[in-house]
Design a protein around this motif. Structure first.
Motif, mmCIF file in Angstrom:
data_model
loop_
_atom_site.group_PDB
_atom_site.id
_atom_site.type_symbol
_atom_site.label_atom_id
_atom_site.label_comp_id
_atom_site.label_asym_id
_atom_site.label_seq_id
_atom_site.Cartn_x
_atom_site.Cartn_y
_atom_site.Cartn_z
ATOM 1 N N GLU A 51 0.847 -1.201 0.000
ATOM 2 C CA GLU A 51 0.000 0.000 0.000
ATOM 3 C C GLU A 51 0.880 1.247 0.000
ATOM 4 N N PRO A 52 0.446 2.316 -0.660
ATOM 5 C CA PRO A 52 1.260 3.546 -0.725
ATOM 6 C C PRO A 52 1.543 4.127 0.653
ATOM 7 N N PHE A 53 2.676 4.824 0.751
ATOM 8 C CA PHE A 53 3.103 5.505 1.964
ATOM 9 C C PHE A 53 3.104 7.002 1.705
ATOM 10 N N THR A 54 2.750 7.777 2.715
ATOM 11 C CA THR A 54 2.983 9.224 2.735
ATOM 12 C C THR A 54 3.677 9.503 4.049
ATOM 13 N N VAL A 55 4.914 10.008 3.952
ATOM 14 C CA VAL A 55 5.706 10.230 5.158
ATOM 15 C C VAL A 55 6.343 11.612 5.134
ATOM 16 N N ASN A 56 6.613 12.139 6.330
ATOM 17 C CA ASN A 56 7.406 13.359 6.473
ATOM 18 C C ASN A 56 8.863 12.969 6.293
ATOM 19 N N LEU A 57 9.566 13.714 5.460
ATOM 20 C CA LEU A 57 11.002 13.514 5.313
ATOM 21 C C LEU A 57 11.729 14.372 6.327
ATOM 22 N N GLN A 58 12.995 14.104 6.535
ATOM 23 C CA GLN A 58 13.816 14.930 7.412
ATOM 24 C C GLN A 58 13.918 16.334 6.800
ATOM 25 N N PRO A 59 13.897 17.371 7.627
ATOM 26 C CA PRO A 59 13.962 18.740 7.094
ATOM 27 C C PRO A 59 15.254 18.969 6.307
ATOM 28 N N GLY A 60 15.118 19.744 5.230
ATOM 29 C CA GLY A 60 16.265 20.092 4.410
ATOM 30 C C GLY A 60 17.023 21.264 5.003
ATOM 31 N N GLU A 61 17.931 21.831 4.206
ATOM 32 C CA GLU A 61 18.745 22.960 4.665
ATOM 33 C C GLU A 61 17.897 24.182 5.017
ATOM 34 N N ASN A 62 16.805 24.379 4.283
ATOM 35 C CA ASN A 62 15.959 25.548 4.537
ATOM 36 C C ASN A 62 14.971 25.306 5.678
ATOM 37 N N GLY A 63 14.933 24.103 6.218
ATOM 38 C CA GLY A 63 14.061 23.799 7.347
ATOM 39 C C GLY A 63 12.607 23.569 6.989
ATOM 40 N N ALA A 64 12.275 23.619 5.703
ATOM 41 C CA ALA A 64 10.886 23.439 5.277
ATOM 42 C C ALA A 64 10.489 21.966 5.377
ATOM 43 N N ASP A 65 9.221 21.746 5.682
ATOM 44 C CA ASP A 65 8.700 20.389 5.722
ATOM 45 C C ASP A 65 8.593 19.835 4.308
ATOM 46 N N GLN A 66 9.012 18.593 4.132
ATOM 47 C CA GLN A 66 8.873 17.916 2.853
ATOM 48 C C GLN A 66 8.253 16.556 3.092
ATOM 49 N N TYR A 67 7.502 16.122 2.098
ATOM 50 C CA TYR A 67 6.777 14.869 2.202
ATOM 51 C C TYR A 67 7.144 13.961 1.045
ATOM 52 N N LEU A 68 7.043 12.677 1.290
ATOM 53 C CA LEU A 68 7.247 11.670 0.252
ATOM 54 C C LEU A 68 5.995 10.821 0.163
ATOM 55 N N GLN A 69 5.490 10.699 -1.039
ATOM 56 C CA GLN A 69 4.412 9.747 -1.295
ATOM 57 C C GLN A 69 4.988 8.725 -2.261
#
Length: 149
Positions: A51-69
């Protein structure tokens, strides 16, 4: 007399052609046959969709939230492994969730990063599900959807 010489020469040439041509063809035919024998017999390929996943990724250099689906299927070695994976799908999903949420977008947004992620998933899922169990034979991870936002 000339006719006899021509027929004799033609016959000799034809005999040489058929003997050497056939021997050369047999040598060329044997080489691929040996290679084919070396391969193990291929059974049906077994795919188990996850089944597909949607997860929070570790923050990047700019500190913005990123997600992976991400959605993928596992290529398995045999029906027994498929049953083991299905039976332990909660453990499968937990291991993958922990792995995915530990990644940065910059690690997995390149083709090389995706290949490495597939290897990491295989490594995580090969570990036995039970304390004294055997390893699962996971052959490949095939991504069917991959979105970073």
């Amino acid at each position: 007399m000339i006719l006899v010489l021509l027929l004799g020469g033609g016959g000799a040439g034809a005999a040489w052609f058929f003997m050497h041509g056939k021997a050369d063809a047999e040598e060329h035919d044997e080489a691929p046959a040996k290679k084919k024998k070396a391969k193990k017999p291929a059974g049906p390929v077994i795919y188990e969709p996850v089944e597909p996943f949607t997860v929070n990724l570790q923050p990047g250099e700019n500190g913005a939230d990123q997600y992976l689906q991400v959605a993928f299927s596992l290529q398995l070695s045999d029906p027994e492994t498929q049953e083991e994976v299905k039976k332990n799908m909660a453990k499968v999903r937990s291991r993958i969730l922990l792995l995915l949420s530990s990644k940065h977008a910059s690690e997995i947004n390149t083709p090389e990063g995706k290949v490495q992620l597939a290897k990491d998933i295989i490594t995580a899922l090969k570990e036995p599900f039970e304390d004294r169990g055997s390893q699962q034979e996971i052959e490949d991870v095939l991504f069917t959807s991959f979105i970073i936002q």
